[in-house]
Structures are given as structure tokens and as C-alpha cells.
Design an enzyme around this catalytic site. Structure first.
Site, PDB file in Angstrom:
ATOM      1  N   ASP A   9      38.829  49.752  41.337  1.00  0.00           N
ATOM      2  CA  ASP A   9      39.514  48.461  41.275  1.00  0.00           C
ATOM      3  C   ASP A   9      38.506  47.354  41.574  1.00  0.00           C
ATOM      4  OD1 ASP A   9      41.277  46.354  41.402  1.00  0.00           O
ATOM      5  OD2 ASP A   9      42.783  47.456  42.561  1.00  0.00           O
ATOM      6  N   ASP A 103      41.047  45.158  35.157  1.00  0.00           N
ATOM      7  CA  ASP A 103      40.161  45.338  36.316  1.00  0.00           C
ATOM      8  C   ASP A 103      40.421  46.638  37.077  1.00  0.00           C
ATOM      9  OD1 ASP A 103      42.579  44.746  37.415  1.00  0.00           O
ATOM     10  OD2 ASP A 103      41.842  43.301  38.870  1.00  0.00           O
ATOM     11  N   GLU A 104      41.057  47.587  36.423  1.00  0.00           N
ATOM     12  CA  GLU A 104      41.426  48.809  37.121  1.00  0.00           C
ATOM     13  C   GLU A 104      41.307  50.027  36.206  1.00  0.00           C
ATOM     14  OE1 GLU A 104      45.103  47.543  38.905  1.00  0.00           O
ATOM     15  OE2 GLU A 104      45.200  49.432  39.988  1.00  0.00           O
TER      16      GLU A 104
END
Length: 406
Positions: A9, A103-104
Site C-alpha cells: 500500500d 495505490d494498492e
DNA sequence: TCTGGGGTCCTAGGACCC
DNA sequence: TCTGGGGTCCTAGGACCC
């Protein structure tokens, strides 16, 4: 054998990228927003979070909390590129990855961690590689499933690492507030509180009958989650989309019919264009209207054939609008195309010749627009409008239809 | 908390059919 | 003809995620 799932993350992703690229922003409270006045914050730097600045907040509120905050308009293209490089880094460790959002990323390293010197070594190598090659930090969480891996990364943020093994789940969960779990939002939290359940430990021990009575089929999943269980394999291949939509909060509330229809035409073109680009057609069109007082409703219409034609989407959207008495000025309009099927399905057999002509025309328009930029060729009423860059959806994915950055 | 934009999944109620 | 029961599809709304 227990699985080992990794959650990578990125820390304050958009803000970190901007601080990386502009030294003047480093160490300062900044917030990434969309264009226009009626925008909200999508990401704030950790320096800004100290002041209570959060995602979803208006710029006015953020300014009140932190008068010297610096606002930066998001650069979608840049975040897209960084996300692709993150994907490429993760693929060095295992092909079993799921790009969950911009973003993960989740990795299933059950069968591959031995090649990297064990799970912890692998996780730390990813962290170092991201920092060295992308110039920003991330947090890595590990656990026996996605639920735990994600929780671990949330608890370790920022720039951290945490591994919650199967044997330690129970002790971590005993006092953990239910809201920390992925899938439990404020409404469910409130309902659980009313039942006297505030911690994951209590949720796991709650009688199943009580939970199913209150939550229906979800009750079973809630209890399992309270015990740290979540059966959900990684989605290695991006799933086929179920709907394609666009919506916009207008710079000013509007009430004139021609203003509303002009906006609907622009939205129709965005939806149709994205559908055509990925070869999708839909047979349900949904119109969303939000009034100035924030009351929001949707109305949909089912079509007899599939379409991705801008003009057709527009006409049905207007037909829905005709059936609504607009009582107040409008704040937001949205159009969504669902019940999707791919080009080439049997529905094409029913296309008439003039539909084919329109499709060919739309394709020609798209080709020009792809080459020279969006809106090079467009409907006349679209050209009267200027539009700033929108806010990128954090649910964006680097491949497939969820990439709305077209 | 005066509140963006992209999605997914679930539910309740009604229409319709046998 | 005052009236069952099950299944399926559709619509609108809501919870949740990033």
C-alpha cells in the site's frame, strides 16, 4: 497449507509523488485535489494529516484546519505511470498479483517466497525496491488472507512492515474496533454498536443467529470476518466490468433544460467513447440526478438492444429526464451504461444498417480523437464548454475499462 | 464532516409467469 | 371466479471500497 498474502500500500500516494517531483513541497502540508472550486481532497501528505486534513474534505475546511496548506491539482497521467512501475516491480516476485486500486497491490507469495529468502525477506525487498526505483515509500502488510494483510498494512502505516500470522490473529482481534476491518463502514459499525458489539473479538463470538437476523446473508460473513477469515481468492486477471459511467458535480447548480441536456450530451460521449474503446455495449442506461440540497436519485431504462452509440445513450438519457419533474436546481448529473456485453455477441445479429453506419461513424470520430486528443471532433454543443482535468478515481486500474483517464 | 468520482454487491418490493 | 405459491426479472436505493 496456509496461504501468505502480501498487501503493498503506497503511503499518501498522490501527495508523495508530488513531493518527490517538487522539492518545494517536501516536508510541507499539501493536498491533492481535482480542478475547480467544488472539488475535494483525494490525498493529503502526512504533514497535512497532523492538522486533521483528510480525504474527502473540501478545500475550505482544509484551509480552516491548516491555513498554510498547499493545494496541488492532481496529475493523473503521472500516477498512472508510477502505478504501472509498481505493478512491474511486484511481478518480479510472483505472477499472482492483483492490482486492487491505483495505490494498492496484493500478492500471493505462498508458492514463491522461498525464491526470495522467505516471506519477510521478500516483503522487505519489495519495500526497498519501491523506495529505490520509484522514490516513494510504501507499507507492506502480510497475513493468511487479504483481510488480514490489508489490516496489517493499515496498522503499520506509514513506511512500515507488519506480519500478522494465523496464530496471532486472535490476540490482535480481541480489542480491535470492528470499523478497522475491510467491509465494515460507519453504518454497520453503528448497527453492531447497538447490539453491544464494538470489537472484532466480540463480533467473532456473537451468535450467528443474532447476526443473520440483523444483517441477513451478510451476517455469516461478518462473523467469519470477526474471526479473521475471508474466503476471497486474488483476482489475478482484471474482472469484466459490469458498468461504465461518468458523473459530474457542476461548477454551479443549473436548472435550465438546455444546460442540463448539454451536460448529458457530454456525459453520453464520455460513456460511449469509453465503452467503444473497450468493445462493450450495454442495454441499460441509468441517469443520476443530485439536487442542490444533495437529495440524490437514479432512474433507469432498459433497452431492447445493446448499444454504445453516443447519440443513442444521449437520447435515452433525455427520455428518462422527460419522465422526471425537476423541482430544484441540479448539482450533479451522471450517466451509466450497464448490463454489458462484448462486441461480437449475438446481439450484433440484430443491428440494422443505419445502426452499423452510426457505429462506423463513431469509430471514425474516436480514431481522430485518439490521434489528436479528446474533443477534436465532437458534437457542436460540447465544444462550447471548457472542462478542466477531473479527479482520478482511486479505484482506477492500469488496464481495462476502469481506466477512465481517456 | 455542507459533502468528488469511479465502481461493486445486496435488498426490498412489484410485475409477471406458470 | 375475491384468490395459492414459487420463481425470475426489473427497479430504486443503500452500504461499502479506494
Amino acid at each position: 497449507m496456509a496461504r501468505i498474502i502480501v498487501c503493498v500500500d503506497m503511503d499518501a500516494f498522490f501527495a508523495s509523488v508530488e513531493q518527490r517531483d517538487n522539492p518545494a513541497l517536501r516536508g510541507k502540508p499539501i493536498a491533492i485535489t481535482g480542478a475547480g472550486e467544488r472539488t475535494v481532497i483525494t490525498t493529503s501528505s502526512y504533514e497535512a494529516r497532523v492538522y486533521g486534513v483528510k480525504t474527502g474534505m473540501t478545500i475550505y475546511k482544509a484551509k480552516r484546519l491548516c491555513p498554510h496548506i498547499i493545494f496541488v491539482t492532481g496529475d493523473n497521467r503521472k500516477y498512472t505511470q508510477v502505478c504501472r512501475r509498481l505493478e512491474e516491480i511486484c511481478l518480479r516476485f510472483t505472477p499472482d498479483i492483483e492490482i486492487y486500486s491505483i495505490d494498492e497491490v496484493f500478492l500471493d507469495i505462498t508458492g514463491s517466497h522461498h525464491l526470495s529468502g522467505g516471506p519477510e525477506n521478500l516483503a522487505r525487498t519489495i519495500k526497498d525496491t519501491v523506495k529505490n526505483e520509484l522514490g516513494i515509500t510504501c507499507t507492506v502488510g502480510m497475513g493468511p488472507n487479504i483481510l488480514i494483510a490489508k489490516l496489517a498494512s493499515d496498522l503499520a502505516k506509514p513506511d512500515g512492515f507488519k506480519w500478522i500470522g494465523e496464530d496471532t490473529v486472535a490476540s490482535v482481534f480481541e480489542t480491535l474496533p470492528v470499523k478497522k476491518l475491510w467491509g465494515i463502514g460507519s453504518h454497520t459499525e453503528e448497527k453492531l454498536r447497538a447490539m453491544g458489539i464494538t470489537t472484532c473479538g466480540a463480533l467473532g463470538r456473537a451468535p450467528l443467529s443474532l447476526l443473520t437476523k440483523k444483517f441477513g446473508i451478510i451476517g455469516e460473513r461478518l462473523k467469519a470476518m470477526g474471526n479473521g477469515k475471508l474466503e476471497r481468492p486474488l483476482e489475478i486477471a482484471p474482472p469484466e466490468p459490469k458498468s461504465i459511467g461518468h458523473s459530474i458535480t457542476l461548477p454551479k447548480d443549473i436548472w435550465k433544460l438546455e444546460e442540463i441536456t448539454s451536460c448529458l450530451l457530454r456525459l453520453s460521449e464520455k460513456v460511449g467513447r469509453r465503452a467503444r474503446r473497450y468493445g462493450h455495449k450495454g442495454r441499460k442506461i441509468t441517469l443520476t440526478v443530485r439536487y442542490a440540497d444533495f437529495k440524490t436519485f437514479t432512474k433507469q431504462i432498459a433497452l431492447s438492444v445493446h448499444t454504445n452509440d453516443t447519440g443513442e445513450i444521449y437520447r435515452y438519457a433525455v427520455a428518462i429526464l422527460d419522465g422526471i419533474h425537476l423541482r430544484k436546481s441540479v448539482r450533479l448529473l451522471g450517466i451509466s451504461l450497464s448490463c454489458l456485453g462484448k462486441d461480437g455477441d449475438q446481439m450484433l445479429l440484430f443491428q440494422e444498417t443505419d445502426r452499423e453506419k452510426k457505429a462506423a461513424l463513431a469509430k471514425a470520430v474516436d480514431t481522430v480523437n485518439d490521434k489528436f486528443g479528446e474533443h477534436t471532433i465532437t458534437f457542436a454543443s460540447i465544444m462550447t464548454r471548457e472542462e478542466g482535468p477531473g479527479v482520478i478515481s482511486p479505484a482506477w486500474r492500469p488496464s481495462g475499462v476502469r481506466n477512465s483517464d481517456v
